[in-house]
Write a protein that holds these residues in place. Structure first.
Motif, PDB file in Angstrom:
ATOM      1  N   GLY A 101     -16.710 -19.379  44.069  1.00  0.00           N
ATOM      2  CA  GLY A 101     -17.376 -18.147  43.681  1.00  0.00           C
ATOM      3  C   GLY A 101     -16.732 -17.409  42.524  1.00  0.00           C
ATOM      4  O   GLY A 101     -17.082 -16.283  42.232  1.00  0.00           O
ATOM      5  N   ASP A 102     -15.766 -18.034  41.868  1.00  0.00           N
ATOM      6  CA  ASP A 102     -15.093 -17.390  40.746  1.00  0.00           C
ATOM      7  C   ASP A 102     -15.954 -17.448  39.482  1.00  0.00           C
ATOM      8  O   ASP A 102     -16.724 -18.374  39.290  1.00  0.00           O
ATOM      9  N   CYS A 103     -15.765 -16.461  38.632  1.00  0.00           N
ATOM     10  CA  CYS A 103     -16.465 -16.434  37.351  1.00  0.00           C
ATOM     11  C   CYS A 103     -15.573 -15.731  36.344  1.00  0.00           C
ATOM     12  O   CYS A 103     -14.826 -14.825  36.683  1.00  0.00           O
ATOM     13  N   LYS A 104     -15.640 -16.173  35.101  1.00  0.00           N
ATOM     14  CA  LYS A 104     -14.958 -15.466  34.017  1.00  0.00           C
ATOM     15  C   LYS A 104     -15.762 -15.625  32.746  1.00  0.00           C
ATOM     16  O   LYS A 104     -16.541 -16.564  32.600  1.00  0.00           O
ATOM     17  N   PHE A 105     -15.602 -14.680  31.854  1.00  0.00           N
ATOM     18  CA  PHE A 105     -16.199 -14.784  30.536  1.00  0.00           C
ATOM     19  C   PHE A 105     -15.365 -13.943  29.577  1.00  0.00           C
ATOM     20  O   PHE A 105     -14.587 -13.089  29.982  1.00  0.00           O
ATOM     21  N   THR A 106     -15.534 -14.231  28.300  1.00  0.00           N
ATOM     22  CA  THR A 106     -14.857 -13.463  27.265  1.00  0.00           C
ATOM     23  C   THR A 106     -15.900 -12.820  26.376  1.00  0.00           C
ATOM     24  O   THR A 106     -16.895 -13.441  26.022  1.00  0.00           O
ATOM     25  N   THR A 107     -15.677 -11.566  26.041  1.00  0.00           N
ATOM     26  CA  THR A 107     -16.545 -10.845  25.124  1.00  0.00           C
ATOM     27  C   THR A 107     -15.680 -10.218  24.049  1.00  0.00           C
ATOM     28  O   THR A 107     -14.450 -10.220  24.145  1.00  0.00           O
ATOM     29  N   ARG A 114     -10.747  -9.102  21.911  1.00  0.00           N
ATOM     30  CA  ARG A 114     -11.360  -9.966  22.915  1.00  0.00           C
ATOM     31  C   ARG A 114     -10.988  -9.473  24.311  1.00  0.00           C
ATOM     32  O   ARG A 114      -9.828  -9.195  24.591  1.00  0.00           O
ATOM     33  N   TRP A 115     -11.987  -9.404  25.173  1.00  0.00           N
ATOM     34  CA  TRP A 115     -11.806  -8.956  26.552  1.00  0.00           C
ATOM     35  C   TRP A 115     -12.280 -10.069  27.480  1.00  0.00           C
ATOM     36  O   TRP A 115     -13.455 -10.433  27.466  1.00  0.00           O
ATOM     37  N   THR A 116     -11.388 -10.630  28.282  1.00  0.00           N
ATOM     38  CA  THR A 116     -11.754 -11.647  29.255  1.00  0.00           C
ATOM     39  C   THR A 116     -11.853 -10.975  30.612  1.00  0.00           C
ATOM     40  O   THR A 116     -10.923 -10.299  31.065  1.00  0.00           O
ATOM     41  N   ILE A 117     -12.994 -11.169  31.255  1.00  0.00           N
ATOM     42  CA  ILE A 117     -13.295 -10.553  32.546  1.00  0.00           C
ATOM     43  C   ILE A 117     -13.306 -11.654  33.604  1.00  0.00           C
ATOM     44  O   ILE A 117     -13.973 -12.673  33.415  1.00  0.00           O
ATOM     45  N   THR A 118     -12.611 -11.445  34.704  1.00  0.00           N
ATOM     46  CA  THR A 118     -12.596 -12.422  35.789  1.00  0.00           C
ATOM     47  C   THR A 118     -12.942 -11.737  37.103  1.00  0.00           C
ATOM     48  O   THR A 118     -12.696 -10.543  37.278  1.00  0.00           O
ATOM     49  N   GLY A 119     -13.507 -12.484  38.016  1.00  0.00           N
ATOM     50  CA  GLY A 119     -13.849 -11.957  39.327  1.00  0.00           C
ATOM     51  C   GLY A 119     -14.653 -12.970  40.107  1.00  0.00           C
ATOM     52  O   GLY A 119     -14.499 -14.171  39.895  1.00  0.00           O
ATOM     53  N   ILE A 120     -15.524 -12.498  40.983  1.00  0.00           N
ATOM     54  CA  ILE A 120     -16.354 -13.394  41.769  1.00  0.00           C
ATOM     55  C   ILE A 120     -17.800 -13.317  41.305  1.00  0.00           C
ATOM     56  O   ILE A 120     -18.214 -12.341  40.687  1.00  0.00           O
ATOM     57  N   VAL A 121     -18.566 -14.372  41.616  1.00  0.00           N
ATOM     58  CA  VAL A 121     -19.952 -14.434  41.167  1.00  0.00           C
ATOM     59  C   VAL A 121     -20.791 -13.388  41.880  1.00  0.00           C
ATOM     60  O   VAL A 121     -21.514 -12.625  41.277  1.00  0.00           O
TER      61      VAL A 121
END
Length: 125
Positions: A101-107, A114-121
């Motif tokens: 259920g993990d998810c990450k993305f960079t914006t 650059r901001w990388t966000i991590t957490g659960i789906v």
């Protein structure tokens, strides 16, 4: 501290798009904002400031070489990803782990941080 050429650009991106809350705002005697303390959840805190003018003033932090990672397993990252896309911010490095259920993305904000966000789906149950 993340320094912006235009602190309002950083402030609006972090508050309106990523959902940070303003905890303290420092202004000069004319009301111009020079520093903002922000938080996202309990552990994620960042201070942004206004880069200065002149040869001895601090330079803006923006650029492809600056990156920050924030995360929390209490977030629904897909919802945040949708908000970032709706705001028109570039999105890269999307990774979803369906098993855990993990998810990450960079914006990237308008000044190149650059901001990388991590957490659960998604939260279940």
């Amino acid at each position: 501290m993340v320094l912006y050429r235009d602190i309002e650009i950083g402030r609006r991106f972090l508050v309106d798009v990523l959902g940070f809350e303003e905890k303290a705002v420092e202004t000069d005697e004319t009301g111009v904002v020079h520093r903002v303390d922000l938080s996202l959840g309990y552990y994620n805190r960042v201070t942004i400031g206004q880069a200065g003018a002149g040869p001895n003033a601090p330079a803006a932090s923006g650029g492809a070489h600056h990156g920050f990672t924030i995360g929390n397993n209490g977030w629904e990252v897909e919802t945040l990803l949708d908000r970032v896309r709706a705001a028109g911010a570039p999105v890269t490095d999307v990774l979803t782990d369906e098993i855990f259920g993990d998810c990450k993305f960079t914006t990237e904000d308008a000044e190149g941080n650059r901001w990388t966000i991590t957490g659960i789906v998604a939260l279940t149950g």
